[in-house]
Motif scaffolding. Structure first.
Motif, PDB file in Angstrom:
ATOM      1  N   UNK A   1     -61.679  29.921 -51.550  1.00 14.02           N
ATOM      2  CA  UNK A   1     -61.884  31.334 -51.240  1.00 14.02           C
ATOM      3  C   UNK A   1     -60.984  31.853 -50.127  1.00 14.02           C
ATOM      4  N   UNK A   2     -60.215  30.976 -49.484  1.00 14.98           N
ATOM      5  CA  UNK A   2     -59.243  31.412 -48.493  1.00 14.98           C
ATOM      6  C   UNK A   2     -59.822  31.947 -47.213  1.00 14.98           C
ATOM      7  N   UNK A   3     -60.933  31.368 -46.746  1.00 13.63           N
ATOM      8  CA  UNK A   3     -61.489  31.745 -45.446  1.00 13.63           C
ATOM      9  C   UNK A   3     -62.114  30.508 -44.807  1.00 13.63           C
ATOM     10  N   UNK A   4     -62.233  30.481 -43.489  1.00 15.99           N
ATOM     11  CA  UNK A   4     -62.840  29.314 -42.828  1.00 15.99           C
ATOM     12  C   UNK A   4     -64.315  29.182 -43.198  1.00 15.99           C
ATOM     13  N   UNK A   5     -64.700  28.005 -43.622  1.00 12.12           N
ATOM     14  CA  UNK A   5     -66.104  27.689 -43.876  1.00 12.12           C
ATOM     15  C   UNK A   5     -66.441  26.500 -42.975  1.00 12.12           C
ATOM     16  N   UNK A   6     -67.233  26.749 -41.942  1.00  8.88           N
ATOM     17  CA  UNK A   6     -67.431  25.788 -40.853  1.00  8.88           C
ATOM     18  C   UNK A   6     -68.755  25.048 -41.022  1.00  8.88           C
ATOM     19  N   UNK A   7     -68.726  23.728 -41.183  1.00  7.50           N
ATOM     20  CA  UNK A   7     -69.988  22.975 -41.213  1.00  7.50           C
ATOM     21  C   UNK A   7     -70.514  22.757 -39.799  1.00  7.50           C
ATOM     22  N   UNK A   8     -71.783  23.101 -39.579  1.00  6.66           N
ATOM     23  CA  UNK A   8     -72.425  22.886 -38.283  1.00  6.66           C
ATOM     24  C   UNK A   8     -73.442  21.770 -38.482  1.00  6.66           C
ATOM     25  N   UNK A   9     -73.030  20.562 -38.214  1.00  2.00           N
ATOM     26  CA  UNK A   9     -73.826  19.387 -38.575  1.00  2.00           C
ATOM     27  C   UNK A   9     -74.841  19.091 -37.476  1.00  2.00           C
ATOM     28  N   UNK A  10     -75.973  19.789 -37.534  1.00  3.57           N
ATOM     29  CA  UNK A  10     -77.024  19.608 -36.525  1.00  3.57           C
ATOM     30  C   UNK A  10     -78.398  19.720 -37.177  1.00  3.57           C
ATOM     31  N   UNK A  11     -78.739  18.799 -38.097  1.00  5.21           N
ATOM     32  CA  UNK A  11     -80.086  18.848 -38.701  1.00  5.21           C
ATOM     33  C   UNK A  11     -81.157  18.631 -37.642  1.00  5.21           C
ATOM     34  N   UNK A  12     -82.303  19.198 -37.871  1.00 11.13           N
ATOM     35  CA  UNK A  12     -83.333  19.225 -36.839  1.00 11.13           C
ATOM     36  C   UNK A  12     -83.806  17.882 -36.358  1.00 11.13           C
ATOM     37  N   UNK A  13     -83.830  16.863 -37.230  1.00 14.79           N
ATOM     38  CA  UNK A  13     -84.441  15.592 -36.846  1.00 14.79           C
ATOM     39  C   UNK A  13     -83.611  14.773 -35.871  1.00 14.79           C
ATOM     40  N   UNK A  14     -82.356  15.163 -35.602  1.00 15.36           N
ATOM     41  CA  UNK A  14     -81.520  14.332 -34.741  1.00 15.36           C
ATOM     42  C   UNK A  14     -81.889  14.461 -33.267  1.00 15.36           C
ATOM     43  N   UNK A  15     -82.619  15.499 -32.883  1.00 16.08           N
ATOM     44  CA  UNK A  15     -82.984  15.620 -31.472  1.00 16.08           C
ATOM     45  C   UNK A  15     -83.485  17.000 -31.125  1.00 16.08           C
ATOM     46  N   UNK A  16     -83.429  17.314 -29.844  1.00 16.29           N
ATOM     47  CA  UNK A  16     -84.020  18.543 -29.313  1.00 16.29           C
ATOM     48  C   UNK A  16     -83.070  19.726 -29.424  1.00 16.29           C
ATOM     49  N   UNK A  17     -83.574  20.871 -29.020  1.00 17.43           N
ATOM     50  CA  UNK A  17     -82.784  22.099 -29.032  1.00 17.43           C
ATOM     51  C   UNK A  17     -81.537  21.973 -28.174  1.00 17.43           C
ATOM     52  N   UNK A  18     -81.647  21.321 -27.028  1.00 13.56           N
ATOM     53  CA  UNK A  18     -80.501  21.186 -26.144  1.00 13.56           C
ATOM     54  C   UNK A  18     -79.385  20.375 -26.791  1.00 13.56           C
ATOM     55  N   UNK A  19     -79.742  19.341 -27.536  1.00 12.51           N
ATOM     56  CA  UNK A  19     -78.732  18.574 -28.268  1.00 12.51           C
ATOM     57  C   UNK A  19     -78.065  19.461 -29.313  1.00 12.51           C
ATOM     58  N   UNK A  20     -78.852  20.306 -29.979  1.00 13.11           N
ATOM     59  CA  UNK A  20     -78.275  21.230 -30.948  1.00 13.11           C
ATOM     60  C   UNK A  20     -77.291  22.196 -30.312  1.00 13.11           C
ATOM     61  N   UNK A  21     -77.583  22.652 -29.076  1.00 13.85           N
ATOM     62  CA  UNK A  21     -76.625  23.495 -28.352  1.00 13.85           C
ATOM     63  C   UNK A  21     -75.270  22.809 -28.257  1.00 13.85           C
TER      64      UNK A  21
END
Length: 496
Positions: free
Chosen positions: A152-172
């Motif tokens: 599609x010719x545009x940036x598609x960014x994977x944000x690999x932060x599923x919930x089970x890996x840790x707390x909100x701060x880790x997701x930040x």
């Protein structure tokens, strides 16, 4: 999953804070805050934290690859404000069902959703967030995003932060890693200059950054990227050409500022725009960093002139509030940068701090509190609702500043309360923001409603009885009936 595990371990090894620099190599790997335990999602999961950091990028489409509830629980969870695009306010999700999971249709459904967003909205980029379900079933998010970007010719960014890996701060922090891996450095600006800076960890809650940006504009300082508050995708993509940076919330994005310094030689400092003194000091440090990176030293003089003018105006406005607030006691139940910056701001006008929470604060935050309060007796790691209620009901504080989750404790204790967290309705940053904060505290403390609710309830006070005896038999019977119903005796009548 192995790449995610390596990324998490890298986030834990964060040597950027001042205290960590003095440690040995082994202790330095413990980072600025205590390690986060995977699965410990109290206060928000990793997906929630990543969404908080990236959603204020206002012209990007944020697509949640998950069952519907994941997007419903995290949408619009902060009061960030936008000066232009509104696409970030639109909720996108693949709405994965049980049948999709069983039949293995997750990746195809994700690709189709990306195509539909691109055709309907044409955003400059799409951010894709996997959650617990899609991470556990093994959908290859990065492969789908790469294929969609080519198609599609545009940036598609994977944000690999599923919930089970840790707390909100880790997701930040994982959100910051996604920006480093896929966004920052992907666009070259044609107008880079010696007065360009980045502001990192500023969320523009209630439009707070709009109170600070005019000050920088008057100094000729351009904000190349405010990450993430009121940001645009291309601003962040070209953020690597800034000359200096200011870190506002190190708890969330210290790893981003540190790695940008390593990769692109962008020096940074940690500061605050809360309070008169801290705002002035932040402006000074920004100017000093720019001069070190080659800017004309005359900006230092212009900065001091601006500070003198703005401080004089602010102190003149605050003078009206000092007699009404001096000596008042405040309990702060917040965290992060507010645990010390707001403390300093309030003490400047004579308000006493009876306690401040440090649950979400880094080692650096705690050290600043000790320096400001001269001891650590007013710091508490965690205070239970029962303890908070006891402290407020015993009138050890005149007002509590906290988030919405603890407001009902203050209201039950009949104590004034003011929202200082992300749900707040008023901006408190900069010189004008400090005046607004003090004004709101004054309004809350001196609101006549508190005098009224502290008075005994009408049913706790019985009306006084006439001294003369009832004139008739019917009046005597009525009086006895009222006394029996109220559970009182004649001696009790007339007393509260």
């Amino acid at each position: 999953m192995s790449s995610l595990r390596a990324k998490i371990q890298d986030v834990f090894n964060e040597p950027a804070c001042e205290q960590n620099r003095g440690k040995d190599a082994k202790a330095r790997k413990e980072g600025c805050s205590k390690p986060l335990t995977p699965g410990a999602a109290a206060g928000g999961c990793a997906f929630d934290g990543a969404k908080i950091v990236l959603q204020p990028i206002t012209d990007v489409a944020h697509l949640i690859h998950a069952p519907l509830a994941c997007e419903g629980n995290s949408w619009d969870n902060r009061g960030a404000a936008s000066s232009g695009p509104t696409l970030w306010r639109t909720s996108f999700t693949t709405d994965l069902t049980e049948l999709d999971v069983v039949m293995g249709r997750g990746e195809r459904k994700l690709f189709k959703a990306i195509r539909e967003i691109q055709e309907a909205y044409g955003p400059p980029a799409i951010f894709v967030y996997p959650t617990c379900v899609t991470a556990l079933i093994g959908d290859d998010i990065e492969a789908v995003c790469k294929r969609a970007a080519e198609k599609f010719g545009l940036p598609v960014v994977p944000v690999n932060a599923p919930g089970f890996v840790g707390s909100k701060n880790l997701g930040n922090k994982l959100a910051g890693e996604a920006l480093l891996d896929h966004v920052i450095g992907t666009a070259e600006p044609d107008d880079a200059g010696p007065y360009d800076i980045n502001i990192v960890g500023e969320f523009n809650l209630s439009g707070e950054f709009w109170l600070v940006k005019p000050l920088l504009d008057r100094l000729g300082i351009r904000v190349r990227a405010c990450i993430p508050g009121d940001a645009r995708y291309l601003d962040i993509a070209s953020a690597h050409r800034a000359r200096a940076a200011m870190m506002v919330c190190s708890t969330a994005l210290i790893n981003l500022a540190h790695k940008m310094e390593q990769r692109w030689d962008i020096p940074f400092f940690e500061g605050s725009f809360y309070g008169i003194t801290d705002t002035s000091e932040a402006l000074r440090q920004i100017s000093q960093l720019l001069v070190k990176k080659g800017a004309d030293p005359e900006i230092l003089g212009r900065t001091e002139a601006l500070i003198a003018d703005e401080e004089a105006i602010a102190w003149k406005k605050l003078a009206a509030y000092r007699p009404r607030l001096e000596g008042k006691r405040v309990l702060l139940n917040t965290g992060g940068v507010k645990s010390w910056s707001v403390v300093h701001a309030l003490m400047e006008i004579g308000i006493e701090i009876v306690g401040t929470s440090v649950k979400k604060s880094t080692v650096g935050d705690k050290e600043r509190i000790k320096q400001i309060l001269k001891d650590d007796n007013h710091m508490f790691e965690q205070m239970t609702p029962r303890e908070l209620y006891a402290m407020l009901s015993e009138h050890k504080a005149d007002i509590m500043l906290s988030g919405g989750r603890t407001q009902f404790i203050a209201l039950k204790a009949k104590t004034p309360w003011l929202d200082i967290n992300q749900e707040r309705q008023h901006p408190y940053a900069g010189y004008d923001g400090m005046v607004e904060l003090v004004r709101q505290i004054d309004l809350a403390i001196h609101n006549p409603i508190w005098r009224q609710v502290r008075e005994p309830a009408p049913w706790d006070c019985q009306p006084a009885v006439r001294e003369e005896l009832p004139s008739t038999k019917s009046e005597t019977a009525t009086l006895h009936a009222v006394q029996e119903f109220a559970g009182t005796t004649a001696d009790d009548f007339g007393q509260c």
